[in-house]
Design an enzyme around this catalytic site. Structure first.
Site, mmCIF file in Angstrom:
data_model
loop_
_atom_site.group_PDB
_atom_site.id
_atom_site.type_symbol
_atom_site.label_atom_id
_atom_site.label_comp_id
_atom_site.label_asym_id
_atom_site.label_seq_id
_atom_site.Cartn_x
_atom_site.Cartn_y
_atom_site.Cartn_z
ATOM 1 N N LYS A 42 -17.124 -5.174 3.859
ATOM 2 C CA LYS A 42 -18.336 -4.693 3.196
ATOM 3 C C LYS A 42 -19.508 -5.666 3.350
ATOM 4 O O LYS A 42 -19.311 -6.877 3.282
ATOM 5 C CB LYS A 42 -18.038 -4.497 1.704
ATOM 6 C CG LYS A 42 -16.928 -3.486 1.461
ATOM 7 C CD LYS A 42 -16.318 -3.629 0.069
ATOM 8 C CE LYS A 42 -15.103 -2.724 -0.058
ATOM 9 N NZ LYS A 42 -14.299 -3.057 -1.257
ATOM 10 N N LYS A 94 0.810 -1.225 0.000
ATOM 11 C CA LYS A 94 0.000 0.000 0.000
ATOM 12 C C LYS A 94 0.840 1.271 0.000
ATOM 13 O O LYS A 94 0.387 2.308 -0.470
ATOM 14 C CB LYS A 94 -0.937 -0.014 1.202
ATOM 15 C CG LYS A 94 -1.987 -1.115 1.093
ATOM 16 C CD LYS A 94 -2.938 -0.989 2.240
ATOM 17 C CE LYS A 94 -3.993 -2.046 2.166
ATOM 18 N NZ LYS A 94 -5.009 -1.810 3.176
ATOM 19 N N ARG A 144 -7.790 -7.009 -9.120
ATOM 20 C CA ARG A 144 -8.558 -8.242 -9.376
ATOM 21 C C ARG A 144 -10.042 -7.881 -9.489
ATOM 22 O O ARG A 144 -10.420 -6.733 -9.298
ATOM 23 C CB ARG A 144 -8.380 -9.190 -8.199
ATOM 24 C CG ARG A 144 -8.762 -8.504 -6.896
ATOM 25 C CD ARG A 144 -8.932 -9.433 -5.724
ATOM 26 N NE ARG A 144 -8.976 -8.710 -4.464
ATOM 27 C CZ ARG A 144 -10.047 -8.141 -3.934
ATOM 28 N NH1 ARG A 144 -11.203 -8.184 -4.563
ATOM 29 N NH2 ARG A 144 -9.985 -7.499 -2.792
ATOM 30 N N GLY A 188 -8.361 -7.104 4.117
ATOM 31 C CA GLY A 188 -9.442 -7.630 4.949
ATOM 32 C C GLY A 188 -9.590 -6.894 6.271
ATOM 33 O O GLY A 188 -10.094 -7.442 7.234
ATOM 34 N N ARG A 224 -24.550 -8.897 0.602
ATOM 35 C CA ARG A 224 -23.708 -10.086 0.810
ATOM 36 C C ARG A 224 -24.373 -10.927 1.887
ATOM 37 O O ARG A 224 -24.511 -10.490 3.036
ATOM 38 C CB ARG A 224 -22.321 -9.689 1.301
ATOM 39 C CG ARG A 224 -21.519 -8.920 0.296
ATOM 40 C CD ARG A 224 -20.088 -8.830 0.773
ATOM 41 N NE ARG A 224 -19.319 -7.918 -0.063
ATOM 42 C CZ ARG A 224 -18.002 -7.818 -0.037
ATOM 43 N NH1 ARG A 224 -17.304 -8.569 0.802
ATOM 44 N NH2 ARG A 224 -17.375 -6.980 -0.821
#
Ligand code: ADP
Length: 449
Positions: free
Chosen positions: A237, A116, A291, A164, A337
């Site tokens: 999320k 990062k 991705r 994560g 989700r």
């Protein structure tokens, strides 16, 4: 075009990739652990290869077994999905060294964005706005103190290798910085084997807004608009929307122009997502994912494109064949989700699914590998289904989501369906009035599900 693709993943995303391949006339090879022998992605694939025992490190992360499976089945390309090996630069290199195509960016770009600190440095040089903070890795606690005093508390200490939501600690004031520094480094070392950390201003009421991009190998880079992923719990999320209720077309186009110009300069290839925090009408870059994202379907619904097919076409060397001006945004989409977790405590709830009924009707899409009689194994991520709705506008999308959620049945295990049913009824959610902190407070204030 490829004749055969190996899908190095499981669950709903393996199925999602299989579906795109089928429609393109490409044969698929599924890989699976011994725990997934009866999984839907194995049942539907043209061929399948068992690559190891249940633990992910011995199967879905087992590079040698996956490359052998590709070789013996004659696959020409590997799609990594999300998670597992999808952001492993070494894996991408090895796939290419075996003469196969990696359906994703170059290993150099995966490596750059996986760090990062390097990602932020690259974005700074491309003129993309950043969250204020340290210019690079922090070497000492004193350095952290000095920068925090300069940019003012609260601040966040973040792992360079983070993902994560792990390896991230807030310091509200000077008295908390030492602890944050220590915990972030320890967590990062344990989770990623790397204790490099950096510092960012902790924004108190941002939204998480991300931009979907796609680049071919001929210099064409486009964006497919934004997703609002502010509804999070522990930085994970839960519900995503396209577009963002907080953004107008002018702001989106301006950000899109900066980002696509930057990526063109970088020579980026494939799909990618740039994540931003958005507060006081300002964007600040936090990270780039190299991705396909879990939440990609909301973008597909409003743009009328298939992002997986685009990834495959680009990996085969084909040009995009359209420009930014050809991309139209139609209506509004929302994704929930649905995870195999207790909706109150979020404790994992694997086990046998006794009944399964997916909702249908106009503008409803369910991406799931569930079926009645299937046993959700305890070894992997708890995501079991994504319910996506699309409608002409946000109000109608919420009405459609409420209706679809009421039709959906997943019995035998606990899921987060009841939580989503509560969220759609909430007036603040309905007004689109939320930040990244909203869901945690909502979960705390809803007494019983
Ligand atoms: P990860 O890679 O672990 O997901 P991210 O950098 O993408 O980490 O951040 C995940 C989430 O953490 C963001 O969506 C946001 O909710 C929160 N977050 C990250 N950086 C900041 C910040 N500087 N201020 C406030 N919240 C932040």
């Amino acid at each position: 075009m490829f004749q055969k693709i190996l899908i190095a993943n499981r669950g709903e995303i393996a199925l999602r990739i299989h579906r795109a391949c089928q429609e393109m006339g490409i044969r698929t090879v599924a890989v699976h652990s011994t725990a997934d022998a009866t999984a839907m992605h194995v049942r539907l694939a043209d061929e399948s290869v068992c690559i190891g025992p249940p633990a992910a490190r011995d199967s879905y992360l087992n590079v040698a077994a996956i490359l052998s499976a590709a070789t013996i089945t004659g696959a020409e390309a590997i799609h990594p999905g999300y998670g597992f090996l999808s952001e492993n630069a070494r894996f991408a290199e090895m796939v290419e060294a075996h003469g196969l195509a990696f359906i994703g960016p170059t290993s150099a770009h995966i490596r750059m964005m996986g760090d990062k600190i390097a990602a932020k440095a690259a974005m700074r040089s491309l003129g993309v706005p950043l969250v204020p903070g340290s210019d690079g890795a922090l070497n000492t606690l004193e350095e952290a103190r000095a920068i925090a005093a300069e940019i003012k508390y609260p601040v966040l200490i973040k792992a360079a290798a983070g993902g994560g939501g792990r390896g991230m600690k807030v310091a509200l004031d000077e008295s908390e910085i030492e602890e944050a520094w220590r915990v972030a480094r320890t967590e990062s070392k344990a989770a990623f084997g790397d204790d490099s950390v950096y510092l960012e201003k902790y924004l108190d009421r941002p939204r998480h807004i991300e931009l979907q991009v796609m680049a071919d190998t001929h210099g064409n880079v486009v964006h497919f608009g934004e997703r609002d992923c502010s509804l999070q719990r522990r930085h994970q999320k839960l519900l995503e929307e396209a577009g963002s209720p907080a953004l107008n077309a002018t702001e989106r186009d301006a950000l899109g122009a900066t980002v696509t110009a930057g990526l063109r300069k970088l020579g980026y290839r494939g799909a990618g997502t740039l994540e931003f925090l958005y507060q006081d009408e300002q964007f600040a870059f936090i990270e780039m994912n190299t991705r396909l994202q879990v939440e990609h379907p909301v973008t597909e619904m409003i743009c009328g494109i298939d992002l997986v097919k685009e990834q495959i076409r680009v990996a085969a060397g084909l040009p995009l064949g359209y420009g930014q001006g050809d991309i139209r945004f139609t209506g509004h989409a929302i994704e929930c989700r649905i995870t195999a977790e207790d909706p109150e405590t979020f404790a994992p709830s694997p086990g046998k699914v006794t009944q399964y009924h997916a909702p249908g009707g106009l503008g409803v899409r369910v991406d799931s590998a569930l079926y009645a009689g299937y046993t959700v194994p305890p070894h992997y991520d708890s995501l079991v289904a994504k319910l996506i709705v699309h409608a002409p506008n946000r109000a109608e999308a919420i009405g459609r989501l409420r209706r679809a959620l009421s039709e959906m049945v997943v019995a035998g295990i606990k899921t987060t369906l009841p939580l989503h049913q509560r969220i759609v009824e909430d007036p603040e959610f309905q007004a689109g009035d939320y930040t990244i902190h909203w869901l945690e407070r909502f979960v705390a204030r809803v007494p019983e599900l």
